[in-house]
Scaffold this active site. Structure first.
Site, PDB file in Angstrom:
ATOM      1  N   ASP A  51       0.818  -1.206   0.000  1.00 55.59           N
ATOM      2  CA  ASP A  51       0.000   0.000   0.000  1.00 55.59           C
ATOM      3  C   ASP A  51       0.852   1.256   0.000  1.00 55.59           C
ATOM      4  O   ASP A  51       2.071   1.207   0.193  1.00 55.59           O
ATOM      5  CB  ASP A  51      -0.910   0.009   1.235  1.00 55.59           C
ATOM      6  N   TYR A 109       6.489  -9.986   6.401  1.00 58.37           N
ATOM      7  CA  TYR A 109       6.467  -8.548   6.646  1.00 58.37           C
ATOM      8  C   TYR A 109       7.001  -8.279   8.045  1.00 58.37           C
ATOM      9  O   TYR A 109       6.849  -9.105   8.949  1.00 58.37           O
ATOM     10  CB  TYR A 109       5.045  -7.995   6.561  1.00 58.37           C
TER      11      TYR A 109
END
Length: 250
Positions: A51, A109
């Site tokens: 994002d 992540y």
């Protein structure tokens, strides 16, 4: 030839990975450069969509090129035409059936938090600053609830084009320590899964931080996971603290 690219980028000034009309994106920059080099419109596939504001230390992309280039020359040519906040670290020739997204088996992540009274300028673009006390043992205990296969409705965006919200988290570790460069206490939440939904890691990180601050308890988190109740989870953590660490393939 089908090329595999390993990328790093500072996501601060990008509107995410995916190409968008008139907005600066990582995929858009790569498509522009590779199309210029190959003399035609090149399709660039990424392992996943980060994002706006999210960084990458190990993003993977793949693209088929008609021009005869060695991986070393391709890397040099791409980097010579890219802006400074994105770089191809490695390039190699991949099997014809390799696809950066569909060949991936899992992704990792990491969400970083500077915990203390002063935010180091060296981390201001890459970590969340939180001056409130955090109980890490409570956060680590709660982290075990996220392991395994679950429906992540409560921890993802309301609007999603994903066919299923079921994903399997294989690892969620919370480490902390003194960061010498920033002279600060740095917390790292690293999560590995077979796939991620939009805002999923940031929502999990925000919820664990809320647990660490004593704002919600493990029972509430378990309820959110089991029932898909978005109303009881912690606030979604800001994008700046999130980095795509690595992508795993067979």
């Amino acid at each position: 030839m089908n090329f595999r690219l390993l990328l790093q980028y500072d996501g601060t000034d990008f509107h995410g990975w995916q190409m968008q009309t008139e907005l600066r994106t990582v995929q858009g920059e790569l498509t522009r450069v590779l199309s210029l080099l190959d003399g035609r419109e090149v399709v660039v596939n990424g392992s996943g969509r980060t994002d706006a504001g999210v960084h990458a230390e190990g993003q993977v992309a793949s693209a088929e090129l008609h021009r005869d280039l060695t991986p070393q020359k391709l890397r040099a040519a791409i980097n010579g035409n890219l802006p400074d906040d994105v770089r191809v670290l490695f390039a190699d020739i991949a099997p014809d059936d390799f696809h950066a997204r569909y060949s991936a088996r899992s992704k990792t992540y990491v969400y970083r938090v500077v915990s203390g009274q002063v935010m180091s300028p060296f981390w201001s673009r890459y970590a969340l600053f939180d001056a409130r006390p955090l109980e890490l043992d409570r956060m680590r205990s709660c982290a075990s609830l996220f392991l395994g296969e679950h429906d992540w409705t409560a921890f993802s965006a309301v609007q999603s084009d994903a066919g299923s919200r079921v994903r399997t988290i294989s690892s969620l570790e919370i480490n902390d320590g003194w960061d010498a460069r920033g002279r600060c206490h740095l917390i790292r939440m690293a999560v590995t899964a077979d796939g991620f939904l939009r805002y999923m890691v940031r929502s999990i990180a925000g919820t664990l931080l809320a647990v660490g601050r004593g704002e919600i308890d493990e029972k509430t988190v378990r309820h959110a996971i089991d029932e898909g109740d978005r109303d009881v989870v912690g606030a979604t953590a800001p994008a700046c603290g999130l980095t795509l660490k690595s992508v795993q393939y067979d």
